[in-house]
Write a protein that holds these residues in place. Structure first.
Motif, PDB file in Angstrom:
ATOM      1  N   LYS A 272      31.808 -43.988 -16.044  1.00 37.35           N
ATOM      2  CA  LYS A 272      31.113 -44.032 -14.767  1.00 37.35           C
ATOM      3  C   LYS A 272      31.614 -45.246 -14.002  1.00 37.35           C
ATOM      4  CE  LYS A 272      27.215 -46.641 -16.670  1.00 37.35           C
ATOM      5  NZ  LYS A 272      25.747 -46.692 -16.836  1.00 37.35           N
ATOM      6  N   THR A 273      31.238 -45.334 -12.735  1.00 35.83           N
ATOM      7  CA  THR A 273      31.684 -46.459 -11.921  1.00 35.83           C
ATOM      8  C   THR A 273      31.103 -47.759 -12.450  1.00 35.83           C
ATOM      9  OG1 THR A 273      31.969 -45.105  -9.943  1.00 35.83           O
ATOM     10  CG2 THR A 273      31.653 -47.472  -9.618  1.00 35.83           C
ATOM     11  N   MET A 274      31.973 -48.730 -12.633  1.00 37.79           N
ATOM     12  CA  MET A 274      31.575 -50.046 -13.118  1.00 37.79           C
ATOM     13  C   MET A 274      32.044 -51.100 -12.118  1.00 37.79           C
ATOM     14  SD  MET A 274      30.102 -49.526 -16.115  1.00 37.79           S
ATOM     15  CE  MET A 274      30.218 -51.093 -16.988  1.00 37.79           C
ATOM     16  N   CYS A 275      31.188 -52.098 -11.885  1.00 37.84           N
ATOM     17  CA  CYS A 275      31.520 -53.145 -10.911  1.00 37.84           C
ATOM     18  C   CYS A 275      31.313 -54.552 -11.469  1.00 37.84           C
ATOM     19  CB  CYS A 275      30.685 -52.978  -9.648  1.00 37.84           C
ATOM     20  SG  CYS A 275      30.994 -51.431  -8.751  1.00 37.84           S
ATOM     21  N   ASN A 276      31.190 -54.679 -12.772  1.00 35.44           N
ATOM     22  CA  ASN A 276      30.939 -55.998 -13.368  1.00 35.44           C
ATOM     23  C   ASN A 276      32.268 -56.692 -13.700  1.00 35.44           C
ATOM     24  OD1 ASN A 276      31.431 -54.067 -15.349  1.00 35.44           O
ATOM     25  ND2 ASN A 276      30.249 -55.150 -16.923  1.00 35.44           N
ATOM     26  N   TYR A 277      33.064 -56.865 -12.648  1.00 31.37           N
ATOM     27  CA  TYR A 277      34.406 -57.435 -12.836  1.00 31.37           C
ATOM     28  C   TYR A 277      34.616 -58.664 -11.954  1.00 31.37           C
ATOM     29  CZ  TYR A 277      35.286 -52.941 -15.099  1.00 31.37           C
ATOM     30  OH  TYR A 277      35.223 -51.838 -15.922  1.00 31.37           O
TER      31      TYR A 277
ATOM     32  N   MET B  21      35.773 -66.985   0.637  1.00 29.87           N
ATOM     33  CA  MET B  21      36.291 -65.681   0.237  1.00 29.87           C
ATOM     34  C   MET B  21      35.445 -65.113  -0.887  1.00 29.87           C
ATOM     35  SD  MET B  21      39.541 -64.357  -1.844  1.00 29.87           S
ATOM     36  CE  MET B  21      38.324 -63.889  -3.088  1.00 29.87           C
ATOM     37  N   GLY B  22      35.193 -63.829  -0.810  1.00 29.07           N
ATOM     38  CA  GLY B  22      34.540 -63.115  -1.900  1.00 29.07           C
ATOM     39  C   GLY B  22      35.342 -61.862  -2.192  1.00 29.07           C
ATOM     40  N   ALA B  23      35.312 -61.392  -3.427  1.00 31.78           N
ATOM     41  CA  ALA B  23      36.070 -60.187  -3.772  1.00 31.78           C
ATOM     42  C   ALA B  23      35.303 -59.376  -4.808  1.00 31.78           C
ATOM     43  CB  ALA B  23      37.452 -60.557  -4.310  1.00 31.78           C
ATOM     44  N   ALA B  24      35.257 -58.078  -4.586  1.00 29.65           N
ATOM     45  CA  ALA B  24      34.594 -57.173  -5.520  1.00 29.65           C
ATOM     46  C   ALA B  24      35.596 -56.154  -6.018  1.00 29.65           C
ATOM     47  CB  ALA B  24      33.422 -56.475  -4.843  1.00 29.65           C
ATOM     48  N   VAL B  25      35.456 -55.785  -7.280  1.00 33.27           N
ATOM     49  CA  VAL B  25      36.353 -54.818  -7.916  1.00 33.27           C
ATOM     50  C   VAL B  25      35.497 -53.806  -8.667  1.00 33.27           C
ATOM     51  CG1 VAL B  25      38.306 -54.505  -9.462  1.00 33.27           C
ATOM     52  CG2 VAL B  25      38.050 -56.673  -8.226  1.00 33.27           C
ATOM     53  N   CYS B  26      35.687 -52.524  -8.351  1.00 30.24           N
ATOM     54  CA  CYS B  26      34.956 -51.463  -9.049  1.00 30.24           C
ATOM     55  C   CYS B  26      35.942 -50.420  -9.555  1.00 30.24           C
ATOM     56  CB  CYS B  26      33.961 -50.785  -8.109  1.00 30.24           C
ATOM     57  SG  CYS B  26      32.578 -51.837  -7.581  1.00 30.24           S
ATOM     58  N   GLN B  27      35.661 -49.897 -10.747  1.00 25.10           N
ATOM     59  CA  GLN B  27      36.473 -48.838 -11.329  1.00 25.10           C
ATOM     60  C   GLN B  27      35.636 -47.578 -11.450  1.00 25.10           C
ATOM     61  OE1 GLN B  27      37.250 -48.794 -15.517  1.00 25.10           O
ATOM     62  NE2 GLN B  27      39.346 -48.068 -15.284  1.00 25.10           N
ATOM     63  N   ASN B  28      36.187 -46.437 -10.993  1.00 26.21           N
ATOM     64  CA  ASN B  28      35.437 -45.192 -11.119  1.00 26.21           C
ATOM     65  C   ASN B  28      35.853 -44.431 -12.382  1.00 26.21           C
ATOM     66  OD1 ASN B  28      37.858 -43.887 -10.531  1.00 26.21           O
ATOM     67  ND2 ASN B  28      37.261 -43.301  -8.459  1.00 26.21           N
ATOM     68  N   ALA B  29      35.244 -43.279 -12.597  1.00 23.62           N
ATOM     69  CA  ALA B  29      35.460 -42.527 -13.830  1.00 23.62           C
ATOM     70  C   ALA B  29      36.880 -41.985 -13.949  1.00 23.62           C
ATOM     71  CB  ALA B  29      34.451 -41.375 -13.910  1.00 23.62           C
ATOM     72  N   LYS B  30      37.599 -41.909 -12.831  1.00 24.74           N
ATOM     73  CA  LYS B  30      38.979 -41.437 -12.849  1.00 24.74           C
ATOM     74  C   LYS B  30      39.961 -42.563 -13.160  1.00 24.74           C
ATOM     75  CE  LYS B  30      38.105 -37.693  -9.537  1.00 24.74           C
ATOM     76  NZ  LYS B  30      38.475 -37.125  -8.215  1.00 24.74           N
ATOM     77  N   GLY B  31      39.444 -43.773 -13.328  1.00 26.54           N
ATOM     78  CA  GLY B  31      40.311 -44.896 -13.650  1.00 26.54           C
ATOM     79  C   GLY B  31      40.891 -45.604 -12.450  1.00 26.54           C
ATOM     80  N   ARG B  32      40.421 -45.263 -11.268  1.00 29.50           N
ATOM     81  CA  ARG B  32      40.929 -45.902 -10.055  1.00 29.50           C
ATOM     82  C   ARG B  32      40.117 -47.160  -9.754  1.00 29.50           C
ATOM     83  NH1 ARG B  32      41.835 -42.125  -4.963  1.00 29.50           N
ATOM     84  NH2 ARG B  32      43.668 -41.562  -6.214  1.00 29.50           N
ATOM     85  N   TRP B  33      40.826 -48.215  -9.406  1.00 26.86           N
ATOM     86  CA  TRP B  33      40.210 -49.509  -9.113  1.00 26.86           C
ATOM     87  C   TRP B  33      40.158 -49.748  -7.612  1.00 26.86           C
ATOM     88  CZ3 TRP B  33      38.438 -52.586 -13.118  1.00 26.86           C
ATOM     89  CH2 TRP B  33      38.846 -52.208 -14.408  1.00 26.86           C
ATOM     90  N   TYR B  34      38.975 -50.052  -7.116  1.00 26.43           N
ATOM     91  CA  TYR B  34      38.774 -50.320  -5.688  1.00 26.43           C
ATOM     92  C   TYR B  34      38.507 -51.810  -5.468  1.00 26.43           C
ATOM     93  CZ  TYR B  34      38.595 -45.327  -4.757  1.00 26.43           C
ATOM     94  OH  TYR B  34      38.917 -43.995  -4.633  1.00 26.43           O
ATOM     95  N   PHE B  35      39.227 -52.375  -4.535  1.00 26.21           N
ATOM     96  CA  PHE B  35      39.104 -53.794  -4.204  1.00 26.21           C
ATOM     97  C   PHE B  35      38.576 -53.961  -2.787  1.00 26.21           C
ATOM     98  CE2 PHE B  35      41.899 -53.928  -7.736  1.00 26.21           C
ATOM     99  CZ  PHE B  35      42.000 -55.222  -8.204  1.00 26.21           C
TER     100      PHE B  35
END
Length: 210
Positions: A46-51, A189-203
């Motif tokens: 599932k989508t995870m954002c604890n990065y 500056m702030g930056a967030a990184v989330c990974q979805n179930a397909k393995g794609r990383w969003y920045f």
């Protein structure tokens, strides 16, 4: 490890005093290098954002670029066999400082893109600005500048450096908006990184002065 062609998409937007609004996007293809950094990341169910540790690496690599932009840019251009003619000259910039509030705001957008709740890009950008402005007002501050870079990739190693390098190169962007954001006079500056179930990383990378 065999080299593979990897694709990631970048998009940038900047707003100054709520009057200038500029959007551009690019699909950038480049070859992945041997992994240099910390970890091999696995696909989640599932989508995870604890990065946040990856987000802070985005800050680290952004500040490395700001410290010596001309040398670092030329190095990247040579590594990717890109033209060296008519390369702009840039001034050294002081390091940016990590912002928890920018990261919190960025994380909502990164999560929504990863989940497919909003399309990839800058939908809701004004609302992110307003969220920061409301926080600033409650803390006796005022938002002077606000800018955003976004991107996604399916690469699984050296994520932060890979994404920052893509923003630095800014291939196909006439106004070099991502690079300009990285070399802007924004202090935070702030930056967030989330990974979805397909393995794609969003920045999502946010910049501001407040």
């Amino acid at each position: 490890m065999n080299k593979k062609n990897l694709t990631f998409i970048l998009c940038n937007v900047i707003i100054l005093a709520i009057t200038t609004f500029n959007v551009s996007s690019i699909v950038l293809k480049q070859k992945a290098k041997q992994p240099i950094n910390d970890l091999l990341l696995k696909t989640t169910k599932k989508t995870m954002c604890n990065y946040d540790h990856i987000g802070k690496r985005v800050l680290q690599y952004s500040n490395v670029f700001r410290k010596n932009p001309n040398q670092n840019l030329l190095k990247l251009l040579k590594q990717n066999k890109l033209p060296l003619k008519k390369v702009p000259k840039y001034q050294t910039k002081p390091p940016m400082v990590w912002s928890d509030i920018l990261t919190k705001i960025a994380k909502t957008h990164a999560s929504n893109m990863a989940n497919g709740k909003v399309k990839f890009g800058h939908d809701g950008f004004k609302n992110r600005y307003l969220a920061l402005a409301a926080w600033a007002k409650n803390n006796g501050k005022f938002v002077n500048t606000f800018a955003e870079n976004v991107g996604y990739t399916s690469i699984r190693t050296n994520l932060a450096q890979f994404m920052v390098n893509g923003w630095v190169l800014d291939i196909g962007i006439p106004d070099l908006g991502h690079r300009k954001n990285l070399l802007s006079d924004n202090h935070y500056m702030g930056a967030a990184v989330c990974q979805n179930a397909k393995g794609r990383w969003y920045f999502v990378q946010l910049f501001a002065n407040y």
